[in-house]
Write an enzyme that holds these catalytic residues in place. Structure first.
Site, PDB file in Angstrom:
ATOM      1  N   LYS A   1       9.414  -4.982 -10.208  1.00  0.00           N
ATOM      2  CA  LYS A   1       8.678  -4.598 -11.415  1.00  0.00           C
ATOM      3  C   LYS A   1       9.668  -4.392 -12.545  1.00  0.00           C
ATOM      4  CE  LYS A   1       5.291  -1.153 -13.067  1.00  0.00           C
ATOM      5  NZ  LYS A   1       4.534   0.076 -12.739  1.00  0.00           N
TER       6      LYS A   1
ATOM      7  N   SER B   1      -0.514   0.012 -13.582  1.00  0.00           N
ATOM      8  CA  SER B   1       0.357  -0.771 -14.413  1.00  0.00           C
ATOM      9  C   SER B   1       1.121  -1.867 -13.664  1.00  0.00           C
ATOM     10  CB  SER B   1       1.371   0.150 -15.090  1.00  0.00           C
ATOM     11  OG  SER B   1       2.210   0.776 -14.125  1.00  0.00           O
TER      12      SER B   1
ATOM     13  N   SER C   1      -0.549   3.593 -10.342  1.00  0.00           N
ATOM     14  CA  SER C   1      -0.143   2.222 -10.678  1.00  0.00           C
ATOM     15  C   SER C   1       0.306   1.350  -9.525  1.00  0.00           C
ATOM     16  CB  SER C   1       0.971   2.254 -11.716  1.00  0.00           C
ATOM     17  OG  SER C   1       0.426   2.494 -12.975  1.00  0.00           O
TER      18      SER C   1
HETATM   19  N1  GLN Z   1      -3.029   4.377 -15.447  1.00  0.00           N
HETATM   20  C1  GLN Z   1      -2.214   5.554 -15.496  1.00  0.00           C
HETATM   21  C2  GLN Z   1      -1.558   5.664 -16.837  1.00  0.00           C
HETATM   22  O1  GLN Z   1      -1.773   4.835 -17.670  1.00  0.00           O
HETATM   23  C3  GLN Z   1      -1.211   5.536 -14.403  1.00  0.00           C
HETATM   24  C4  GLN Z   1      -0.070   4.642 -14.703  1.00  0.00           C
HETATM   25  C5  GLN Z   1       0.988   4.672 -13.659  1.00  0.00           C
HETATM   26  O2  GLN Z   1       0.791   5.123 -12.549  1.00  0.00           O
HETATM   27  N2  GLN Z   1       2.159   4.223 -14.061  1.00  0.00           N
HETATM   28  O3  GLN Z   1      -0.823   6.577 -17.086  1.00  0.00           O
END
Ligand code: GLN
Length: 490
Positions: free
Chosen positions: A78, A153, A177
């Site tokens: 990632k 994400s 995410s």
């Molecule tokens: N969707 C959540 C956010 O936007 C979690 C994102 C994540 O786990 N990096 O913060």
């Protein structure tokens, strides 16, 4: 069978017995990456770097020197992990073209084990989002249905593993995410206990929550990779100093008598019927395997989202202050003085979501609001964590849905930040507690145009209990074949 469809254990055996070389394996995946560029899963691919790493792995295998089960196995990272040999952007314009002088510890650990890097994966900008629509470099498509989001994400990680462009990918989970995109793409996504993986070289979003983990095709594959990825890192002050573990040690676990806690709050009216049906059927499968279902309650889990959206932006506003146009990243071309340069560089470099979080975070940390929002959120965070601890006195693992619905369509939630935030309703509580959790594929729901879209079952375990969690997941994957299904055309 095509190499791209083999499990990590199979690849490992094929490499050791010289049925395939690391270079051939890397090339086979590079070819797939090239022919599926339309998915937009990768942000940086450098075949010459990948093939040089693969050749080095082949040399190790030939000399039988420092060979691990991962030597020669390809992986993609990632773009939140910094890497020397590839650009590291966190999918943000502000870091476009940035090259780190060092590798993240997670990347380094896996490279030392002999893994071969295929490239860097698209994601939401600074890992903020649930659909990958916040990437500055375009949407990632869901290989099951290109009209659906791949989750976020870690959308590049999930799409790449689901489409068999990589046998395994790193990912990060701050509020969901890893688990949400894994559920949306029918793969296995695992977040270890906070503090187990090093955060060194992980571009920071919310430091008290950020946790590195994996997208794999099975729990077994995850266990094999965790053996080399996790461990104490003196460079990370929140890294936990515990002896190394063998995460494969419970893979033959019999779930007979294992107590699975089912939180009633995870089956409320927000849960879509198609997801609920698949999750209930997975619980029934565990019962058939001899597990005992225990009703539990997490009464304050519903406060997870409001608490998270105070804590995470507060930390993000602080972490993102380092992007000032001076030290690294984008610098505005025209400005009058230093303050103007910083202002313009940030205005041009950050996308809408990081800006929204910087504003919210600065607000909740400001004098007069700090106690009302930030301190209050920290107190509720503790209450949520304590509820998990109490629940684990009555069960060995908690199970429930990962998401309320199957993967949604592009644009469906993009204009409504709160609707997007709700995508992590079932994953955020575990993140706030810092406990390990994973998503395993358990069936399909229905997409709008009659398409099949995967459903994930979430398993949540107590602190440092990931080996047992992986064993419980593997028991399900021995009995079912949802994790072996792959999208048509891949
Ligand atoms: N969707 C959540 C956010 O936007 C979690 C994102 C994540 O786990 N990096 O913060």
């Amino acid at each position: 069978m095509e190499v791209a469809h083999q499990s990590l254990a199979q690849l490992s055996r094929a490499l050791k017995s010289k049925q395939i070389s690391a270079v051939e394996l890397a090339q086979a995946h590079l070819d797939r990456i090239e022919s599926h560029q339309d998915l937009n899963a990768f942000l940086d691919v450098r075949p010459e770097v990948t093939l040089a790493q693969a050749a080095a792995a082949d040399a190790r295998l030939a000399a039988q020197e420092a060979v691990t089960p991962l030597t020669g196995v390809p992986i993609a990272h990632k773009d939140i992990f910094v890497t020397r040999d590839f650009c590291s952007t966190a999918a943000s314009k502000i870091l476009r073209g940035y090259r780190s002088p060092f590798d993240a510890t997670v990347v380094d650990n896996l490279a030392r084990a002999g893994m071969v890097t295929l490239g860097k994966l698209n994601c939401d900008e600074f890992a903020m989002g649930s659909s990958n629509e916040n990437s500055a470099f375009g949407n990632v498509l869901n290989p099951w249905d290109t009209g659906a989001v791949p989750g976020g994400s870690s959308g590049g990680s999930s799409a790449a593993v689901a489409a068999r462009l990589a046998p395994v990918a790193t990912a990060t989970d701050t509020g969901g995410s890893i688990r949400e995109p894994a559920a949306f793409t029918g793969i296995t996504g695992t977040k270890p206990t906070y503090g187990r993986p090093s955060r060194w070289g992980m571009i920071a979003f919310a430091s008290s929550l950020d946790t590195a983990g994996l997208m794999t095709r099975s729990a077994e594959d995850a266990a094999l990779v965790f053996n080399h990825m996790l461990g104490f890192d003196p460079k990370d002050s929140t890294s936990v100093n515990r002896p190394r573990e063998d995460y494969t040690r419970n893979l033959d676990l019999d779930v007979k008598g294992v107590r699975i806690g089912v939180p009633q709050e995870f089956f409320g009216k927000l849960l879509q019927p198609d997801v609920e049906a698949a999750v209930r059927e997975a619980l029934a499968e565990y019962q058939r395997l001899g597990a005992i279902l225990v009703d539990i309650s997490l009464p304050n889990a519903e406060l997870g989202i409001p608490v998270y959206y105070v804590v995470a932006p507060a930390e993000a506003s602080s972490n993102l202050s380092r992007f000032d146009g001076v030290r690294y990243g984008h610098r505005a071309a025209h400005y009058t003085d230093l303050a103007d340069m910083i202002k313009k560089s940030r205005a041009e470099g950050f996308g809408a979501e990081p800006k929204r979080r910087i504003l919210i975070g600065t607000y909740v940390l400001s004098h007069g609001y700090y106690d009302a929002y930030y301190i209050k959120a920290q107190k509720v965070r503790r209450i949520i964590a304590d509820e998990f601890t109490r629940a684990f006195s009555r069960c060995d693992v908690i199970a429930g849905p990962v998401t309320m619905s199957v993967a949604f369509a592009f644009g469906e939630k993009a204009a409504d930040p709160v609707a997007m935030y709700m995508a992590d309703y079932y994953t955020v509580p575990g993140s706030l507690a810092g406990i390990p959790s994973m998503s395993i594929p358990c069936g399909f729901g229905v997409g709008p145009v009659n398409s099949k879209r995967p459903v994930g079952l979430q398993l949540i375990a107590n602190y440092f209990d990931e080996a047992r969690m992986l064993g419980i997941a593997h028991a399900y994957q021995r009995a079912t074949d949802w994790h072996l299904r792959r999208p048509a055309g891949f």
